[in-house]
Design a protein around this motif. Structure first.
Motif, PDB file in Angstrom:
ATOM      1  N   LEU A   7      39.244  51.855  40.017  1.00  0.00           N
ATOM      2  CA  LEU A   7      40.107  52.498  41.002  1.00  0.00           C
ATOM      3  C   LEU A   7      39.685  52.079  42.408  1.00  0.00           C
ATOM      4  O   LEU A   7      40.530  51.808  43.261  1.00  0.00           O
ATOM      5  CB  LEU A   7      40.054  54.019  40.843  1.00  0.00           C
ATOM      6  CG  LEU A   7      40.950  54.825  41.781  1.00  0.00           C
ATOM      7  CD1 LEU A   7      42.418  54.466  41.571  1.00  0.00           C
ATOM      8  CD2 LEU A   7      40.721  56.312  41.582  1.00  0.00           C
ATOM      9  N   SER A   8      38.408  51.981  42.630  1.00  0.00           N
ATOM     10  CA  SER A   8      37.890  51.563  43.933  1.00  0.00           C
ATOM     11  C   SER A   8      38.331  50.139  44.275  1.00  0.00           C
ATOM     12  O   SER A   8      38.687  49.862  45.430  1.00  0.00           O
ATOM     13  CB  SER A   8      36.364  51.670  43.945  1.00  0.00           C
ATOM     14  OG  SER A   8      35.851  51.276  45.191  1.00  0.00           O
ATOM     15  N   ASP A   9      38.317  49.245  43.294  1.00  0.00           N
ATOM     16  CA  ASP A   9      38.771  47.864  43.516  1.00  0.00           C
ATOM     17  C   ASP A   9      40.221  47.853  43.997  1.00  0.00           C
ATOM     18  O   ASP A   9      40.570  47.152  44.954  1.00  0.00           O
ATOM     19  CB  ASP A   9      38.698  47.037  42.225  1.00  0.00           C
ATOM     20  CG  ASP A   9      37.304  46.821  41.709  1.00  0.00           C
ATOM     21  OD1 ASP A   9      36.346  46.832  42.512  1.00  0.00           O
ATOM     22  OD2 ASP A   9      37.162  46.646  40.480  1.00  0.00           O
ATOM     23  N   ILE A  10      41.047  48.617  43.308  1.00  0.00           N
ATOM     24  CA  ILE A  10      42.475  48.657  43.640  1.00  0.00           C
ATOM     25  C   ILE A  10      42.683  49.284  45.006  1.00  0.00           C
ATOM     26  O   ILE A  10      43.425  48.759  45.842  1.00  0.00           O
ATOM     27  CB  ILE A  10      43.257  49.410  42.558  1.00  0.00           C
ATOM     28  CG1 ILE A  10      43.179  48.644  41.233  1.00  0.00           C
ATOM     29  CG2 ILE A  10      44.706  49.635  42.988  1.00  0.00           C
ATOM     30  CD1 ILE A  10      43.659  49.416  40.028  1.00  0.00           C
ATOM     31  N   PHE A  13      41.661  46.936  47.822  1.00  0.00           N
ATOM     32  CA  PHE A  13      42.658  45.887  47.980  1.00  0.00           C
ATOM     33  C   PHE A  13      43.880  46.429  48.718  1.00  0.00           C
ATOM     34  O   PHE A  13      44.366  45.817  49.678  1.00  0.00           O
ATOM     35  CB  PHE A  13      43.067  45.337  46.603  1.00  0.00           C
ATOM     36  CG  PHE A  13      44.174  44.332  46.660  1.00  0.00           C
ATOM     37  CD1 PHE A  13      43.904  43.013  46.975  1.00  0.00           C
ATOM     38  CD2 PHE A  13      45.490  44.699  46.424  1.00  0.00           C
ATOM     39  CE1 PHE A  13      44.924  42.066  47.043  1.00  0.00           C
ATOM     40  CE2 PHE A  13      46.516  43.775  46.492  1.00  0.00           C
ATOM     41  CZ  PHE A  13      46.235  42.454  46.806  1.00  0.00           C
ATOM     42  N   LEU A  14      44.382  47.585  48.278  1.00  0.00           N
ATOM     43  CA  LEU A  14      45.563  48.166  48.906  1.00  0.00           C
ATOM     44  C   LEU A  14      45.301  48.567  50.355  1.00  0.00           C
ATOM     45  O   LEU A  14      46.167  48.383  51.209  1.00  0.00           O
ATOM     46  CB  LEU A  14      46.048  49.372  48.094  1.00  0.00           C
ATOM     47  CG  LEU A  14      46.652  49.038  46.735  1.00  0.00           C
ATOM     48  CD1 LEU A  14      46.949  50.316  45.957  1.00  0.00           C
ATOM     49  CD2 LEU A  14      47.909  48.191  46.892  1.00  0.00           C
ATOM     50  N   GLN A  15      44.126  49.098  50.632  1.00  0.00           N
ATOM     51  CA  GLN A  15      43.798  49.457  52.017  1.00  0.00           C
ATOM     52  C   GLN A  15      43.890  48.234  52.927  1.00  0.00           C
ATOM     53  O   GLN A  15      44.479  48.309  54.004  1.00  0.00           O
ATOM     54  CB  GLN A  15      42.379  50.045  52.103  1.00  0.00           C
ATOM     55  CG  GLN A  15      42.309  51.493  51.736  1.00  0.00           C
ATOM     56  CD  GLN A  15      40.887  52.007  51.796  1.00  0.00           C
ATOM     57  OE1 GLN A  15      40.198  52.021  50.783  1.00  0.00           O
ATOM     58  NE2 GLN A  15      40.463  52.412  52.963  1.00  0.00           N
ATOM     59  N   GLN A  76      45.995  54.922  41.653  1.00  0.00           N
ATOM     60  CA  GLN A  76      45.815  55.420  40.286  1.00  0.00           C
ATOM     61  C   GLN A  76      46.927  54.924  39.383  1.00  0.00           C
ATOM     62  O   GLN A  76      46.692  54.563  38.228  1.00  0.00           O
ATOM     63  CB  GLN A  76      45.762  56.949  40.275  1.00  0.00           C
ATOM     64  CG  GLN A  76      45.482  57.531  38.911  1.00  0.00           C
ATOM     65  CD  GLN A  76      44.111  57.163  38.383  1.00  0.00           C
ATOM     66  OE1 GLN A  76      43.095  57.385  39.034  1.00  0.00           O
ATOM     67  NE2 GLN A  76      44.062  56.562  37.191  1.00  0.00           N
ATOM     68  N   ALA A  77      48.153  54.891  39.891  1.00  0.00           N
ATOM     69  CA  ALA A  77      49.286  54.405  39.098  1.00  0.00           C
ATOM     70  C   ALA A  77      49.104  52.930  38.728  1.00  0.00           C
ATOM     71  O   ALA A  77      49.418  52.531  37.601  1.00  0.00           O
ATOM     72  CB  ALA A  77      50.590  54.605  39.858  1.00  0.00           C
ATOM     73  N   VAL A  78      48.595  52.132  39.652  1.00  0.00           N
ATOM     74  CA  VAL A  78      48.325  50.728  39.352  1.00  0.00           C
ATOM     75  C   VAL A  78      47.257  50.626  38.269  1.00  0.00           C
ATOM     76  O   VAL A  78      47.413  49.876  37.298  1.00  0.00           O
ATOM     77  CB  VAL A  78      47.913  49.950  40.625  1.00  0.00           C
ATOM     78  CG1 VAL A  78      47.447  48.536  40.267  1.00  0.00           C
ATOM     79  CG2 VAL A  78      49.057  49.897  41.636  1.00  0.00           C
TER      80      VAL A  78
END
Length: 85
Positions: A7-10, A13-15, A76-78
């Motif tokens: 979740l942290s990776d995603i 990236f999104l941030q 979370q959805a990703v």
């Protein structure tokens, strides 16, 4: 050896990507950041969804971004989408 995406990776990236689109400092974005309040536009969502697909080898619909109020919820959805592959 493959590394499991967290979740942290995603979220990291999104941030970074959302910060670029909105002109916001990535360090000012967090899981509770409301995506619409950041000024994310429809075209940004289309581009961002493509970048998420490329980065995490998954398919998402651009409208999914706006179905989730916060960065954390979208992240979370990703992740959930990755675990169903």
């Amino acid at each position: 050896m493959t590394t499991k995406t967290t979740l942290s990776d995603i979220q990291d990236f999104l941030q970074a990507r959302i910060a670029k689109f909105t002109g916001t400092e990535a360090s000012q974005l967090g899981a509770d950041s409301v995506l619409l309040d950041l000024g994310l536009q429809s075209i940004d969502a289309v581009i961002l969804s493509g970048e998420v697909e490329d980065e995490f080898q998954t398919e998402i619909n651009p409208s999914m971004i706006f179905e989730h109020e916060t960065l954390g919820s979208f992240s979370q959805a990703v992740l959930d989408g990755l675990s169903t592959k």
